[in-house]
Design an enzyme around this catalytic site. Structure first.
Site, PDB file in Angstrom:
ATOM      1  N   THR A 223      -5.428   7.316   7.452  1.00  0.00           N
ATOM      2  CA  THR A 223      -5.334   6.267   6.441  1.00  0.00           C
ATOM      3  C   THR A 223      -6.760   5.811   6.143  1.00  0.00           C
ATOM      4  OG1 THR A 223      -5.173   4.485   8.079  1.00  0.00           O
ATOM      5  CG2 THR A 223      -3.103   5.412   7.299  1.00  0.00           C
ATOM      6  N   GLY A 224      -6.977   5.320   4.943  1.00  0.00           N
ATOM      7  CA  GLY A 224      -8.315   4.852   4.585  1.00  0.00           C
ATOM      8  C   GLY A 224      -8.860   5.603   3.385  1.00  0.00           C
TER       9      GLY A 224
ATOM     10  N   ARG B 125      -5.499  10.022 -10.278  1.00  0.00           N
ATOM     11  CA  ARG B 125      -6.319  10.238  -9.063  1.00  0.00           C
ATOM     12  C   ARG B 125      -5.406  10.597  -7.884  1.00  0.00           C
ATOM     13  NH1 ARG B 125      -6.274   7.680  -3.723  1.00  0.00           N
ATOM     14  NH2 ARG B 125      -8.363   7.838  -2.854  1.00  0.00           N
TER      15      ARG B 125
ATOM     16  N   THR C  94       1.827   6.936   0.552  1.00  0.00           N
ATOM     17  CA  THR C  94       0.917   5.881   0.090  1.00  0.00           C
ATOM     18  C   THR C  94       1.020   5.634  -1.404  1.00  0.00           C
ATOM     19  OG1 THR C  94      -1.429   5.219   0.126  1.00  0.00           O
ATOM     20  CG2 THR C  94      -0.991   7.490  -0.437  1.00  0.00           C
TER      21      THR C  94
ATOM     22  N   SER D 283       0.822  -1.213   0.000  1.00  0.00           N
ATOM     23  CA  SER D 283       0.000   0.000   0.000  1.00  0.00           C
ATOM     24  C   SER D 283       0.852   1.257   0.000  1.00  0.00           C
ATOM     25  CB  SER D 283      -0.911  -0.002   1.235  1.00  0.00           C
ATOM     26  OG  SER D 283      -0.144   0.062   2.419  1.00  0.00           O
TER      27      SER D 283
ATOM     28  N   THR E 299      -1.924   2.827   3.593  1.00  0.00           N
ATOM     29  CA  THR E 299      -1.118   4.052   3.669  1.00  0.00           C
ATOM     30  C   THR E 299      -0.325   3.953   4.951  1.00  0.00           C
ATOM     31  OG1 THR E 299      -2.775   5.450   2.572  1.00  0.00           O
ATOM     32  CG2 THR E 299      -1.318   6.577   4.072  1.00  0.00           C
TER      33      THR E 299
HETATM   34  N1  ASP Z   1      -5.800   7.344   2.081  1.00  0.00           N
HETATM   35  C1  ASP Z   1      -5.258   6.719   0.910  1.00  0.00           C
HETATM   36  C2  ASP Z   1      -5.893   7.289  -0.314  1.00  0.00           C
HETATM   37  O1  ASP Z   1      -7.082   7.474  -0.345  1.00  0.00           O
HETATM   38  C3  ASP Z   1      -5.396   5.259   0.833  1.00  0.00           C
HETATM   39  C4  ASP Z   1      -5.541   4.498   2.096  1.00  0.00           C
HETATM   40  O2  ASP Z   1      -5.081   4.888   3.138  1.00  0.00           O
HETATM   41  O3  ASP Z   1      -6.149   3.435   2.073  1.00  0.00           O
HETATM   42  O4  ASP Z   1      -5.174   7.485  -1.265  1.00  0.00           O
END
Ligand code: ASP
Length: 359
Positions: A256-257, A233, A223, A88, A205
């Protein structure tokens, strides 16, 4: 066949989510480790996401040796950026829909209230180091895409292919199972090879924030972003105020997320602002979760059948006193903390218990 497609995942949420929105009010749960005590003055502390236990250890080593907190957190996350097994972040990160790894990162330094970031950066495995150079060597805060790559090369970074065999195989699997109306045949075996099973997830991330013995705060988020994303994106990680925010008078926060949800709520800024108004780090993170939940209810395709988000988003925070906390929507998350004495994973506070059968 489309079991692993994000499109399908969201569709499932939409069908179910339109029916009933979450009722009955939120009952935030504190993690078992809630209410972290303030650090004794002069005690450094480091906080990171659940994949950051090596980062917190490394960052603490740097701080104990008298290093700067920005050096510390970047050295910490570089371990994960370099690790092909963390799919990730950095090298080996899951690619975009074209099979190309694109990285996002931001850094922020409390003492000078300055920040730097890069987004959609290709072929450079340590975007956090490039983000730092944006902060230290330019008048800009965010450089993206081709410009970010040119900037990195100007500073001597070497281009390399960031796609590992494993991340390529995961991408190909996604590509071949995406639709039965394109020209890619599905894989011959329906079942997913064991070594790919755990890596098909779409998010991941690392965020790392620290305070040193002198009370200086710094943070980094890095990330490969949402896997299979549309080329170009950009998520929340490189956006100051969303994926990372530091105010040296108050504290630091990161996330994160699902970046899109964070971009629409600017949670890291919100969390630091709440800490500035006296909320504990954990309380501030829980409030940010509540804000995201409230806005997500307006979008049925992102809700489960109880009106709860059908995605994950976790927040991490550390204040000027060295108190720390983390929160997410669902029970079961972990985050990494080196509190100056021990380095360990702790429970993330949450809004919702998992239901029976939830993954
Ligand atoms: N926050 C990150 C993003 O949206 C990805 C992640 O943490 O899952 O790029």
């Amino acid at each position: 066949m489309t079991r692993y497609s994000r499109r399908n995942f969201l569709k499932t949420g939409a069908g179910a989510g339109a029916a009933a929105l979450f009722a009955g009010g939120l009952t935030p749960r504190s993690a078992a480790s809630a209410g972290s005590p303030a650090a004794a003055p002069g005690t450094p502390r480091v906080v990171s996401s659940g994949n950051g236990i090596r980062a917190t250890a490394k960052a603490m080593d740097v701080l104990r040796a008298g290093g700067d907190p920005l050096d510390a957190v970047i050295a910490g996350v570089n371990i994960v950026e370099d690790d092909p097994e963390d799919m990730s972040v950095g090298y080996g990160g899951l690619p975009n829909e074209d099979g190309v790894v694109e990285l996002d990162s931001s850094v922020m330094y409390g003492p000078t209230h300055s920040a730097g970031a890069v987004a959609a950066l290709r072929n450079i495995k340590n975007p956090s180091q490039v983000a730092r150079l944006v902060m230290e060597r330019t008048d800009h805060v965010l450089i993206v895409g081709e410009g970010a790559l040119k900037f990195a090369k100007a500073h001597g970074f070497k281009e390399e292919d960031l796609l590992t065999e494993k991340s390529r195989a995961a991408w190909l699997r996604w590509k071949e199972t995406m639709s039965d109306r394109d020209n890619w045949f599905p894989p011959k075996t329906e079942s997913l090879p064991e070594d790919l099973r755990s890596v098909m997830s779409t998010h991941g991330t690392i965020n790392c924030i620290a305070i040193d013995a002198a009370g200086r705060l710094a943070g980094v988020t890095t990330t490969s972003g949402l896997s299979w994303k549309i080329a170009g994106r950009v998520g929340d990680s490189p956006i100051i105020g969303a994926g990372l925010y530091v105010d040296n008078e108050i504290g630091a926060a990161g996330s994160t997320g699902r970046g899109e949800a964070n971009l629409l709520t600017c949670a890291s800024y919100r969390i630091v602002d709440a800490m500035g108004r006296g909320k504990s780090p954990e309380q501030a993170c829980l409030e940010a979760c509540e804000a995201v939940v409230a806005k997500t209810k307006l979008v049925p395709r992102l809700c489960d059948d109880q009106g709860r988000p059908n995605f994950g988003l976790d927040f991490y925070a550390l204040n000027k006193k060295g108190e720390f906390g983390s929160a997410g929507f669902y029970q079961g998350g972990k985050y990494a903390v080196h509190d100056g004495v021990e380095n360990k994973l702790r429970d993330v506070a949450y809004l919702f218990k998992r239901r029976e059968g939830d993954r």
